[in-house]
Structures are given as C-alpha cells and as structure tokens.
Scaffold this active site. Structure first.
Site, PDB file in Angstrom:
ATOM      1  N   GLY A 121     -36.266  13.940 -24.020  1.00  0.00           N
ATOM      2  CA  GLY A 121     -35.571  15.152 -24.447  1.00  0.00           C
ATOM      3  C   GLY A 121     -36.200  16.404 -23.855  1.00  0.00           C
ATOM      4  O   GLY A 121     -37.032  16.346 -22.945  1.00  0.00           O
ATOM      5  N   GLN A 122     -35.797  17.553 -24.425  1.00  0.00           N
ATOM      6  CA  GLN A 122     -36.247  18.840 -23.887  1.00  0.00           C
ATOM      7  C   GLN A 122     -37.763  18.995 -23.997  1.00  0.00           C
ATOM      8  O   GLN A 122     -38.414  19.437 -23.057  1.00  0.00           O
ATOM      9  CB  GLN A 122     -35.547  19.977 -24.654  1.00  0.00           C
ATOM     10  CG  GLN A 122     -35.719  21.337 -24.004  1.00  0.00           C
ATOM     11  CD  GLN A 122     -35.446  22.482 -24.971  1.00  0.00           C
ATOM     12  OE1 GLN A 122     -35.124  22.282 -26.144  1.00  0.00           O
ATOM     13  NE2 GLN A 122     -35.582  23.696 -24.485  1.00  0.00           N
TER      14      GLN A 122
ATOM     15  N   ASP B  38     -38.014   5.918 -24.977  1.00  0.00           N
ATOM     16  CA  ASP B  38     -36.754   6.578 -25.355  1.00  0.00           C
ATOM     17  C   ASP B  38     -35.653   5.528 -25.386  1.00  0.00           C
ATOM     18  O   ASP B  38     -35.845   4.408 -24.899  1.00  0.00           O
ATOM     19  CB  ASP B  38     -36.424   7.690 -24.338  1.00  0.00           C
ATOM     20  CG  ASP B  38     -35.578   8.795 -24.951  1.00  0.00           C
ATOM     21  OD1 ASP B  38     -36.052   9.936 -25.044  1.00  0.00           O
ATOM     22  OD2 ASP B  38     -34.413   8.512 -25.341  1.00  0.00           O
ATOM     23  N   ILE B  39     -34.494   5.909 -25.940  1.00  0.00           N
ATOM     24  CA  ILE B  39     -33.363   4.982 -25.871  1.00  0.00           C
ATOM     25  C   ILE B  39     -32.554   5.221 -24.598  1.00  0.00           C
ATOM     26  O   ILE B  39     -31.638   4.474 -24.285  1.00  0.00           O
ATOM     27  CB  ILE B  39     -32.409   5.067 -27.094  1.00  0.00           C
ATOM     28  CG1 ILE B  39     -32.072   6.517 -27.421  1.00  0.00           C
ATOM     29  CG2 ILE B  39     -32.963   4.347 -28.287  1.00  0.00           C
ATOM     30  CD1 ILE B  39     -30.927   6.632 -28.400  1.00  0.00           C
ATOM     31  N   ARG B  40     -32.893   6.303 -23.872  1.00  0.00           N
ATOM     32  CA  ARG B  40     -32.217   6.558 -22.594  1.00  0.00           C
ATOM     33  C   ARG B  40     -33.246   6.485 -21.478  1.00  0.00           C
ATOM     34  O   ARG B  40     -34.375   6.957 -21.644  1.00  0.00           O
ATOM     35  CB  ARG B  40     -31.599   7.961 -22.588  1.00  0.00           C
ATOM     36  CG  ARG B  40     -30.425   8.126 -23.515  1.00  0.00           C
ATOM     37  CD  ARG B  40     -30.035   9.598 -23.588  1.00  0.00           C
ATOM     38  NE  ARG B  40     -31.108  10.392 -24.181  1.00  0.00           N
ATOM     39  CZ  ARG B  40     -31.325  11.673 -23.921  1.00  0.00           C
ATOM     40  NH1 ARG B  40     -30.563  12.314 -23.076  1.00  0.00           N
ATOM     41  NH2 ARG B  40     -32.307  12.331 -24.514  1.00  0.00           N
TER      42      ARG B  40
ATOM     43  N   ASN C   3     -35.849   2.247 -29.771  1.00  0.00           N
ATOM     44  CA  ASN C   3     -35.007   2.915 -30.756  1.00  0.00           C
ATOM     45  C   ASN C   3     -35.879   3.110 -31.996  1.00  0.00           C
ATOM     46  O   ASN C   3     -36.324   2.128 -32.596  1.00  0.00           O
ATOM     47  CB  ASN C   3     -33.797   2.017 -31.052  1.00  0.00           C
ATOM     48  CG  ASN C   3     -32.936   2.568 -32.166  1.00  0.00           C
ATOM     49  OD1 ASN C   3     -33.238   3.611 -32.753  1.00  0.00           O
ATOM     50  ND2 ASN C   3     -31.855   1.869 -32.464  1.00  0.00           N
TER      51      ASN C   3
ATOM     52  N   TYR D 230     -30.244  18.932 -40.757  1.00  0.00           N
ATOM     53  CA  TYR D 230     -31.455  18.966 -39.918  1.00  0.00           C
ATOM     54  C   TYR D 230     -32.605  19.625 -40.686  1.00  0.00           C
ATOM     55  O   TYR D 230     -33.715  19.093 -40.765  1.00  0.00           O
ATOM     56  CB  TYR D 230     -31.121  19.734 -38.641  1.00  0.00           C
ATOM     57  CG  TYR D 230     -32.267  20.022 -37.700  1.00  0.00           C
ATOM     58  CD1 TYR D 230     -32.977  18.988 -37.090  1.00  0.00           C
ATOM     59  CD2 TYR D 230     -32.604  21.339 -37.372  1.00  0.00           C
ATOM     60  CE1 TYR D 230     -33.999  19.265 -36.194  1.00  0.00           C
ATOM     61  CE2 TYR D 230     -33.616  21.617 -36.476  1.00  0.00           C
ATOM     62  CZ  TYR D 230     -34.315  20.579 -35.887  1.00  0.00           C
ATOM     63  OH  TYR D 230     -35.329  20.864 -35.002  1.00  0.00           O
TER      64      TYR D 230
ATOM     65  N   LYS E  65     -36.019  17.961 -42.019  1.00  0.00           N
ATOM     66  CA  LYS E  65     -37.323  18.455 -41.561  1.00  0.00           C
ATOM     67  C   LYS E  65     -38.207  18.836 -42.753  1.00  0.00           C
ATOM     68  O   LYS E  65     -39.406  18.561 -42.755  1.00  0.00           O
ATOM     69  CB  LYS E  65     -37.156  19.639 -40.600  1.00  0.00           C
ATOM     70  CG  LYS E  65     -36.653  19.253 -39.223  1.00  0.00           C
ATOM     71  CD  LYS E  65     -37.662  18.376 -38.480  1.00  0.00           C
ATOM     72  CE  LYS E  65     -37.182  17.893 -37.138  1.00  0.00           C
ATOM     73  NZ  LYS E  65     -38.086  16.944 -36.483  1.00  0.00           N
TER      74      LYS E  65
HETATM   75  C1  AKB Z   1     -32.219  24.058 -33.159  1.00  0.00           C
HETATM   76  O1  AKB Z   1     -31.658  25.117 -32.845  1.00  0.00           O
HETATM   77  O2  AKB Z   1     -31.705  23.190 -33.866  1.00  0.00           O
HETATM   78  C2  AKB Z   1     -33.637  23.839 -32.690  1.00  0.00           C
HETATM   79  C3  AKB Z   1     -34.634  24.290 -33.706  1.00  0.00           C
HETATM   80  C4  AKB Z   1     -34.846  25.726 -33.955  1.00  0.00           C
HETATM   81  O3  AKB Z   1     -35.271  23.477 -34.308  1.00  0.00           O
HETATM   82  N1  AKB Z   1     -33.849  24.525 -31.456  1.00  0.00           N
END
Ligand code: AKB
Length: 315
Positions: A12-13, A35-37, A53, A143, A147
C-alpha cells in the site's frame, strides 16, 4: 540481535515506502514484504515477498513459523472512504487482522509490533484545534471506530501480556511513490497529479476544509524513530498523536500556484467524504511524541509541495 522484520500489507501507500526504508537499514533479506497483491513497485525483485491474507490466521502462522520475526508491522486496512462502502468488511479486516497478529506475536514472542492508527479516531465532539492525546473520542466512521477499538486492544495486550506494541495516529499522508488507498485526505495527493497533467483539479472537499496532513518522508522517519525508541520511554501504549502540517484545499492550491501559476481548483458538491472530513480535527497536539521519543516534523507545506512536484515530474 539480527532483526527479521515482517511487513503485512506491504504493497500500500505506506508499506511501499516503509519496506524500502527498512531494507536500507536492515538489509533486503531481513525484511519480508507480505500482501494479498503482488507488488508492482520496487519491492518486487529485490527481496522476500509472501502472499498473505491477514484474515487467514493459519497463513500468518505459517509465515511467522518460517521467518521467526523479531518485529512485525501490520499495515493492511480499509481506510475511511472505502470503509464506508463496505462497513462489515472494514470492521472484519481492521479488527480481526489486528487480533490475529497480536495473538501470534505473543505466541512467537515477537519483540516489537507496529500497528497504525489514525486521526479518524476523533469524532464530531472531539476538539477541532490542537486536539489532544486524551479527549472526547466519538468516531462516526467504521474506520475510526475500528481504529479506536484497535488502540484499546493494543494497550490491553501491552498491559495484560507485556507485548511491546507501538502505534501512531497518522494524519493524511502525502506521497508520490504509491497511490493512496481510499481515504478522505486523498484529494491532497490527486491535486498534485492533476495540476501537472491538466493544470486543474476538482476537489471533493470544500475550500475551507482544514485537515492534519504529513509528508510521507516524515511519516516513515517518525515510525522508525518510534520503533527504535527504548521501551521504557513509550508512555502511550494506545497510539500517539502525530502532527505534521495542517492546510485547506484553498491554501494547498495557492502553494501549488507558486510552481504552476495557472493552476485552477474547483469544488464538487455533496461528496460523502465531506461529512467524514467535517468530523475530524483541524490540527493535532503531539507533545507526547515530542517528549517521549523526540518527534519533530521536517516538511512544511512549501517543502512538501516542492518535493511532490519535483518527484512527480521525474516519475
Ligand atoms: C483516510 O483519509 O482515511 C486516511 C487517514 C487520515 O487515516 N488518510
């Protein structure tokens, strides 16, 4: 001690740049990208890569058994915008991926675990400016909820079982090497690509939406500084506030115009990501990171803008 480092979600990034930096420090064979990719950046040919995975505990178990890691970085996650499109998957990946890794880290006596959190742990009732480490936290994205729950699990595994798990609440990360992964802050990357390609961009966030951001070079350096810090200096075992620079789309566009004078910025109406951005802080107080492990960002808006444009022009 010879380190053996596993990076889960390496493609990823963040992973793309973290793996490169860890390999510079520890040597190619000491850092296993997973990674999975299959990766398409410079991870591919240089060193060990495994398909993993993170929802498959047996698969992670096999990798831990094979490599006996001393450090594990778990980066695989669904971010804020893509998470809202598939909330159950976001919860499953972000939460059960973490619990799988924490359990196996204990079983295999992994010395240190890194797991990223985010400014998304804050919500509409959190203070907006200079948001402190400890305050009201009422995230309203899946998300952010995952978190915040993950942070509590990290602290729990540290306090109950002595696992040395460390974490940072990343702001929006700006980088040019790999594409961003479906976040609310992604406009601040797309804008650079479009400015160079077309001389114009339509932002999905409004002109005055101020958010905490950071250049990837700072984020990678800070992450490794946290992992290198002596364990007794880590006073925050949930996740550290971590600050770089805050700006709005309008202010970023003005900085880009210093390099591309005719650049024009327009704004989309009613993008669902606006609601998410409205629930997040404008700026972050990160004095625990500064005090505990000496955190200090190096890239301000002018420096990150110049660096982004220079590198994108070359790539
Ligand atoms: C998002 O925008 O979801 C992420 C973050 C701030 O965790 N870049």
């Amino acid at each position: 001690m010879q380190e053996k480092i596993i990076v889960l979600g390496s493609n990823g990034q963040i992973g793309t740049e973290l793996v490169t930096m860890l390999r510079k420090i520890y040597g190619d064979d000491h850092v296993v990208a997973c990674d999975i990719r299959r990766p398409d950046y410079d991870i591919k040919n240089s060193a060990p890569f495994e398909f993993v995975n993170v929802l498959d505990k047996e698969m992670i178990n096999g990798i831990f058994k094979k490599y006996k890691p001393t450090q594990v970085y778990l980066l695989a996650a669904l971010l804020s915008a893509t998470g809202e499109q598939n909330p159950k998957l976001a919860w499953d990946l972000n939460m059960n991926g973490l619990l799988n890794v924490l359990d196996l880290a204990l079983e295999y006596q992994v010395a240190k675990v890194y797991w990223p959190s985010s400014i998304a742990v804050f919500g509409p009732n959190s203070p907006k400016d200079n948001t402190s480490q400890y305050c009201v936290m009422d995230p309203n994205t899946v998300y952010g909820i995952s978190k915040l729950a993950g942070e509590r699990w990290c602290e729990y595994y540290n306090q109950k079982y002595g696992l040395d798990v460390r974490s940072i609440r990343y702001p929006g990360l700006i980088s040019w090497k790999a594409a961003p992964g479906g976040g609310t802050t992604d406009y601040a990357i797309h804008i650079f690509h479009e400015a160079l390609k077309k001389g114009s961009y339509q932002s999905f966030l409004s002109a005055e939406t101020e958010l905490p951001m950071m250049y990837m070079d700072d984020a990678i350096r800070g992450t490794i500084e946290l992992m290198d810090a002596p364990a007794d200096q880590i006073s925050v075992r949930s996740s550290y506030n971590f600050s770089g620079v805050s700006f709005t789309p309008e202010v970023l566009a003005a900085e880009i115009r210093k390099h591309i004078p005719n650049f024009t910025l327009t704004y989309a109406d009613n993008d669902p990501r606006q609601q998410i951005a409205n629930s997040w802080p404008r700026s972050i107080d990160d004095h625990f990171a500064a005090k505990d492990w000496g955190w200090k960002p190096e890239f301000d808006l002018a420096k990150l803008t110049a660096d982004m444009l220079n590198n994108l022009k070359k790539s």
